[in-house]
Design a protein around this motif. Structure first.
Motif, PDB file in Angstrom:
ATOM      1  N   LEU A   1       0.863  -1.186   0.000  1.00 19.19           N
ATOM      2  CA  LEU A   1       0.000   0.000   0.000  1.00 19.19           C
ATOM      3  C   LEU A   1       0.900   1.237   0.000  1.00 19.19           C
TER       4      LEU A   1
ATOM      5  N   GLY B   1      -4.979  -2.514   3.709  1.00 21.92           N
ATOM      6  CA  GLY B   1      -4.892  -1.734   4.940  1.00 21.92           C
ATOM      7  C   GLY B   1      -3.545  -1.932   5.606  1.00 21.92           C
ATOM      8  N   GLY B   2      -3.582  -2.262   6.894  1.00 23.57           N
ATOM      9  CA  GLY B   2      -2.376  -2.320   7.709  1.00 23.57           C
ATOM     10  C   GLY B   2      -1.272  -3.214   7.155  1.00 23.57           C
TER      11      GLY B   2
ATOM     12  N   ARG C   1       0.294  -1.611   4.096  1.00 24.24           N
ATOM     13  CA  ARG C   1       1.031  -0.397   4.443  1.00 24.24           C
ATOM     14  C   ARG C   1       2.302  -0.765   5.208  1.00 24.24           C
TER      15      ARG C   1
ATOM     16  N   VAL D   1     -10.070   6.024  11.848  1.00 28.69           N
ATOM     17  CA  VAL D   1      -9.859   5.696  10.434  1.00 28.69           C
ATOM     18  C   VAL D   1      -9.109   4.384  10.346  1.00 28.69           C
ATOM     19  N   LYS D   2      -9.656   3.441   9.615  1.00 27.99           N
ATOM     20  CA  LYS D   2      -9.102   2.095   9.458  1.00 27.99           C
ATOM     21  C   LYS D   2     -10.115   1.299   8.640  1.00 27.99           C
TER      22      LYS D   2
ATOM     23  N   LYS E   1     -13.041  -4.241  14.805  1.00 23.40           N
ATOM     24  CA  LYS E   1     -12.483  -2.908  15.066  1.00 23.40           C
ATOM     25  C   LYS E   1     -13.507  -1.991  15.758  1.00 23.40           C
TER      26      LYS E   1
ATOM     27  N   TYR F   1     -11.046   6.677   2.214  1.00 25.92           N
ATOM     28  CA  TYR F   1      -9.871   6.698   3.094  1.00 25.92           C
ATOM     29  C   TYR F   1      -8.723   5.920   2.441  1.00 25.92           C
TER      30      TYR F   1
ATOM     31  N   VAL G   1      -3.979   6.229   1.744  1.00 28.92           N
ATOM     32  CA  VAL G   1      -2.739   6.759   2.328  1.00 28.92           C
ATOM     33  C   VAL G   1      -2.636   8.284   2.160  1.00 28.92           C
TER      34      VAL G   1
ATOM     35  N   PHE H   1      -4.143  12.174  10.107  1.00 25.75           N
ATOM     36  CA  PHE H   1      -3.345  11.937  11.325  1.00 25.75           C
ATOM     37  C   PHE H   1      -2.833  13.253  11.906  1.00 25.75           C
TER      38      PHE H   1
ATOM     39  N   GLU I   1      -6.929  -7.382  17.434  1.00 28.79           N
ATOM     40  CA  GLU I   1      -6.068  -6.578  16.558  1.00 28.79           C
ATOM     41  C   GLU I   1      -4.625  -7.001  16.818  1.00 28.79           C
TER      42      GLU I   1
ATOM     43  N   GLY J   1      -1.955  -3.285  14.833  1.00 29.18           N
ATOM     44  CA  GLY J   1      -2.372  -1.937  14.492  1.00 29.18           C
ATOM     45  C   GLY J   1      -1.134  -1.135  14.152  1.00 29.18           C
ATOM     46  N   THR J   2      -1.259  -0.253  13.187  1.00 26.25           N
ATOM     47  CA  THR J   2      -0.173   0.699  12.897  1.00 26.25           C
ATOM     48  C   THR J   2      -0.731   2.108  12.815  1.00 26.25           C
ATOM     49  N   GLY J   3      -2.037   2.208  12.558  1.00 27.80           N
ATOM     50  CA  GLY J   3      -2.686   3.508  12.599  1.00 27.80           C
ATOM     51  C   GLY J   3      -2.453   4.153  13.969  1.00 27.80           C
TER      52      GLY J   3
ATOM     53  N   LYS K   1       0.754   6.017  13.982  1.00 31.02           N
ATOM     54  CA  LYS K   1       0.776   7.252  13.182  1.00 31.02           C
ATOM     55  C   LYS K   1       0.120   8.396  13.949  1.00 31.02           C
TER      56      LYS K   1
HETATM   57  C1  LIG Z   1      -1.948   2.753   8.609  1.00 28.63           C
HETATM   58  C2  LIG Z   1      -3.059   2.507   7.665  1.00 28.63           C
HETATM   59  C3  LIG Z   1      -3.955   1.459   7.884  1.00 28.63           C
HETATM   60  C4  LIG Z   1      -3.883   0.571   9.117  1.00 28.63           C
HETATM   61  O1  LIG Z   1      -4.682   1.159  10.117  1.00 28.63           O
HETATM   62  P1  LIG Z   1      -5.056   0.357  11.453  1.00 28.63           P
HETATM   63  O2  LIG Z   1      -5.707   1.395  12.299  1.00 28.63           O
HETATM   64  O3  LIG Z   1      -3.783  -0.132  12.042  1.00 28.63           O
HETATM   65  O4  LIG Z   1      -5.978  -0.727  11.054  1.00 28.63           O
HETATM   66  C5  LIG Z   1      -4.977   1.257   6.976  1.00 28.63           C
HETATM   67  N1  LIG Z   1      -5.115   2.050   5.896  1.00 28.63           N
HETATM   68  C6  LIG Z   1      -4.291   3.088   5.656  1.00 28.63           C
HETATM   69  C7  LIG Z   1      -4.506   3.933   4.456  1.00 28.63           C
HETATM   70  C8  LIG Z   1      -3.225   3.342   6.520  1.00 28.63           C
HETATM   71  O5  LIG Z   1      -2.388   4.362   6.275  1.00 28.63           O
END
Ligand SMILES: *Cc1c(COP(=O)(O)O)cnc(C)c1O
Length: 829
Positions: free
Chosen positions: A74, A118-119, A122, A547-548, A554, A628, A630, A637, A652, A655-657, A660
């Motif tokens: 991603l 998604g995660g 990315r 956002v995710k 979730k 939604y 990148v 963020f 989960e 998670g990486t969101g 951020k």
């Molecule tokens: C970081 C990111 C995710 C992952 O989000 P989580 O909250 O960890 O699920 C999904 N989509 C995009 C566009 C991201 O930048």
């Protein structure tokens, strides 16, 4: 940092030339898209020299290479990120300014490379950025989907998917490498030949269909170190020679089929996040890119090395989830059938070359292919898996004599299915989880038997994110402020330096500056929301953001039910003190995930009612940000006050969101799940808002048939009311059926699913209390500023640079490479 090799005058000339030669236009006449292309080609020109220099250095040093195998990357946009990492962003911005071109507007012309869900996708993108920035030799290996993640439109509150034709204007950064094409074969049958002279048995695949895999290379620019690695994504095309031959033989049908196979195989990314659908085309995609990538890696190795037994010293295949785990069997096939090795030596090499990352413990996400499908599509690979399984089962029986339960639980082939996770664990030398809690749950629950049998394979690598994209590019105001306060820009490659900001939590002026930057970023997001949603939101309100991907685990439903509860409160007690709040959502639902789509509709319905109720004086706003992805994530963020990370504990993986948000100074409102646990450990529990069941409690309930949500519904009038509002027409113009499925999901067991599987009602009160604590904390302006700043100051651990260094130290053992830039006098830079 300024790039001395980036000369403004020559860059401007280059852009002008590109506009002329590509479009026969002047800069003034060119469209924004044409300017994007012209600028990007000028940037690519500058990247190419470093790309060549890097590959030359690799040839000289012969470092070990990691191949990061992933169905998803991603990447988002490349232009701005490349400029950042070339340390040329500001010069290029100035150069373009002087030409009357706005770099930001040009950047907005680039479609996101959304080759991921998604995660997980990315993460792969952040890892490539960190590998290059740390100076390690790496390839990303994936698929050049013609259509990436769908574009999301909201129509009448419903998600509508439209195709993401991201390549329609051409991709200026990619390079087609026809000369590295590889053939990939599907189906047919295996003829066994016995060679009497050598005494060896050969396995020959016959009557197969095949496609050519054509690689496209994209440069992955390291930060300020002249390293440029490669993301290699494969396109498919029919094999023309074969086609003609078939045609001559009158086998027209087969020729057409192969054309179709090539066309369909790379057509589109499956839009499922954390969910296995079992589609045949998906397995074709997996084998397609894995086979091509491994063939290419082995061929590259053999160019400069004579002994394949030493492959593990120079190569690791890191498998991102189970999606590419057919790699284990494919490497075995190449070593056995093409390199004529014996089983034991091939196995020795394979099990020292492959490593597996687990991303989930949820059963619906585990890939288990029906044996009839698998063996029909990949007959030789299947034979090899049968032999791997046969030998593994012997081992299980040796270790646990008489314990057939162990065999049933651990075998690769069981119940007419190929269990890909088991193949990966048995065939690899490393199994890692992606956050400490997740790895512990793997070891103690889901993979317990494997952990007992082979404990040394198991390890944790807590995920991370790249600060180059998610702070330096996404939040330039904060990035510049951090640089000023730290007196150095070294945080860009050493995020632990952020802890140098901690003393500023006691500095009133610095706190005010920090929150002023947050305010400006909130204004930027408010402008985006006005332009894209037509809703005006107040940047002075609390920006509370979730956002995710949309997924029941979730718990976006918990969030919106709580909004409904707040709305009831405000309506009922208009005099009650309430700090204005803007709830911001962004989420794509998989196209076939009906309940997820119902939740999107509910969020938009609540938004409609709440945003248009003048009686509440704009105290509450609800916004659903369309599509939604990148590129808009970077803006979101930067503007967030509160980071919603409210998954059912244990669900989960990491998670990486969450990371951020932390980087950008938004405290976490969340459960003790995934990497939230480690975020709290770093920032201190007083700088987060933690609530709800623990993972142990959730797992306990699950092992004992769940809990009874009806009891909560009956005893808590506020909860009773919001749940009833799902079916009393409040948010559906009187329609009592629109949200009945959501209502039922909370209160009734149905079709094998427990009532309220994700403990939404169980956690509701604790969540509402935590939200109350958020409000109280926000009212204390300076207290909040401290929390926000400390989140940024304590985020050092969550850089993907740290994650990658741990992979290197514990799993990959790569060699660091130093690239000397080519000083080419004839080149313009
Ligand atoms: C970081 C990111 C995710 C992952 O989000 P989580 O909250 O960890 O699920 C999904 N989509 C995009 C566009 C991201 O930048």
């Amino acid at each position: 940092m300024y790039n001395p090799r980036f000369d403004k005058k020559t860059f401007k000339k280059e852009v002008k030339n590109n506009v002329k030669s590509l479009y026969r236009k002047t800069v003034e006449e060119a469209t924004p898209q044409q300017l994007f292309q012209a600028v990007s080609f000028a940037v690519k020109e500058a990247i190419i020299d470093d790309w060549i220099a890097t590959q030359n250095q690799y040839k000289k040093d012969d470092p070990k290479i990691v191949y990061y195998m992933s169905m998803e990357f991603l990447m988002g946009r490349a232009l701005g990120n490349n400029l950042i990492n070339m340390t040329a962003y500001k010069e290029v911005q100035e150069a373009l300014d002087e030409m009357g071109i706005d770099l930001n507007a040009i950047e907005d012309e680039e479609p996101d490379a959304a080759l991921g869900n998604g995660g997980l996708g990315r993460l792969a993108a952040c890892f490539l950025d960190s590998l290059a920035s740390l100076g390690y030799a790496a390839y990303g290996c994936g698929i050049r989907y013609k259509y990436g993640m769908f574009k999301q439109k909201i129509e009448d509150g419903y998600q509508v998917e439209t195709p993401d034709n991201w390549l329609k204007d051409g991709n200026p950064f990619e390079l087609r490498r026809e000369e590295y094409a590889k053939e990939v074969r599907f189906g047919g049958n295996i003829r066994v030949e016995y060679d009497v002279t050598t005494g060896k048995t050969h396995f020959v695949q016959e009557n197969y269909e095949s496609v050519m895999a054509i690689p496209y290379d994209m440069p992955i620019v390291g930060y300020g170190n002249h390293v440029v690695n490669t993301l290699r994504i494969w396109d498919a095309k029919a094999i023309v020679d074969f086609q003609l031959e078939s045609f001559d033989r009158g086998d027209y049908h087969k020729a057409v089929e192969q054309e179709n196979l090539a066309k369909t195989i790379v057509e589109v990314l499956y839009p499922n996040d954390n969910h296995y659908a079992g589609k045949e085309l998906r397995l074709k995609q997996q084998y397609f890119f894995v086979s091509a990538s491994i063939q290419a890696a082995v061929a590259k190795y053999k160019k400069t090395h004579s002994d394949l037994h030493k492959l593990p010293e120079k190569v690791t295949f890191q498998m991102n989830d189970t999606h590419p785990t057919v790699a284990v069997a494919e490497l075995m096939r190449i070593l056995l059938d093409e390199e004529n090795m014996e089983w034991d030596e091939a196995w020795e090499i394979t099990t020292k070359t492959c490593a597996y990352t687990n991303h989930t413990i949820m059963s619906e996400a585990l890939e288990k292919w029906p044996i009839d499908l698998f063996s029909r599509l990949l007959p030789r690979v299947y034979q090899i898996i049968q032999e791997i399984d046969r030998r593994f089962v012997i081992k299980i029986r040796e270790m646990y004599p008489g314990n057939e339960e162990k065999v049933r639980k651990m075998a690769i082939l069981y119940n007419n299915q190929v269990r890909m996770a088991h193949l990966a664990i048995v065939g690899g030398f490393s199994v890692n989880g992606v956050a400490r809690l997740h790895t512990e749950i793997l070891k103690q629950q889901e993979l317990r038997d494997f952990y007992e049998m082979m404990p040394s394979k198991f390890n944790n690598k807590t995920n991370g994110i790249t600060q180059r994209r998610f702070l330096k590019h996404g939040n330039p105001l904060l990035a510049d402020w951090v640089t000023e306060k730290l007196g150095t820009e070294d945080w860009v490659t050493n995020l632990s330096l952020m802890e140098g900001l901690k003393p500023l939590a006691e500095d009133t002026k610095a706190l005010a500056e920090f929150m002023d930057i947050k305010y400006k970023n909130k204004e930027r997001l408010a402008k985006y929301i006005l332009e894209h949603n037509g809703v005006s939101v107040d940047p002075r309100s609390i920006f509370d953001v979730q956002v995710k991907r949309l997924h029941e685990y979730k718990r976006q439903l918990l969030n919106i039910l709580h909004v409904m509860y707040l709305y009831n409160q405000i309506k009922e007690h208009p005099e009650m003190s309430f700090y204005p709040r803007t709830f911001i959502f962004g989420a794509k639902a998989s196209a076939g995930y009906i309940r997820a789509k119902e939740i999107i509709k509910l969020i938009n319905s609540v938004a409609d009612v709440v945003n248009n109720d003048r009686s509440i004086n704009g105290k509450l706003k609800v916004v659903f940000i369309e599509d939604y992805r990148v590129s808009n994530a970077e803006i979101i963020f930067a503007a967030a006050d509160v980071s919603e990370q409210i998954s059912t504990a244990s669900k989960e993986a990491s998670g990486t969101g969450n990371m951020k948000f932390m980087l950008n100074g938004a405290p976490t409102l969340g459960t003790m799940d995934g990497a939230n646990v480690e975020i709290v450990e770093e920032v201190g529990i007083e700088n987060a808002f933690i609530f709800g069941l623990s993972s142990d409690e959730v797992i306990n309930y699950e092992n004992n048939g769940g809990y009874n949500p009806v009891e909560i519904y009956n005893n808590d009038p506020d909860i009773h009311r919001v749940v009833d509002q799902l079916i009393d027409g409040t948010y559906s113009n009187g329609d009592t059926e629109m949200y009945r499925d959501l209502y039922n999901s909370l209160l009734k067991a149905q079709g094998g699913a427990r009532a309220d599987m994700y403990f939404i009602l169980k956690d509701f009160r604790a969540y509402a209390d935590a939200q109350k604590r958020v409000e109280e904390a926000y009212k204390d302006t300076e207290g909040w500023a401290k929390k926000a700043l400390l989140n940024t100051a304590c985020c050092g651990k969550f850089t993907s640079d740290r994650t990658i260094q741990e992979y290197v130290d514990d799993i990959w053992h790569l060699d660091k490479v130093k690239v000397e830039p080519i000083i080419d006098q004839t080149s313009q830079y």
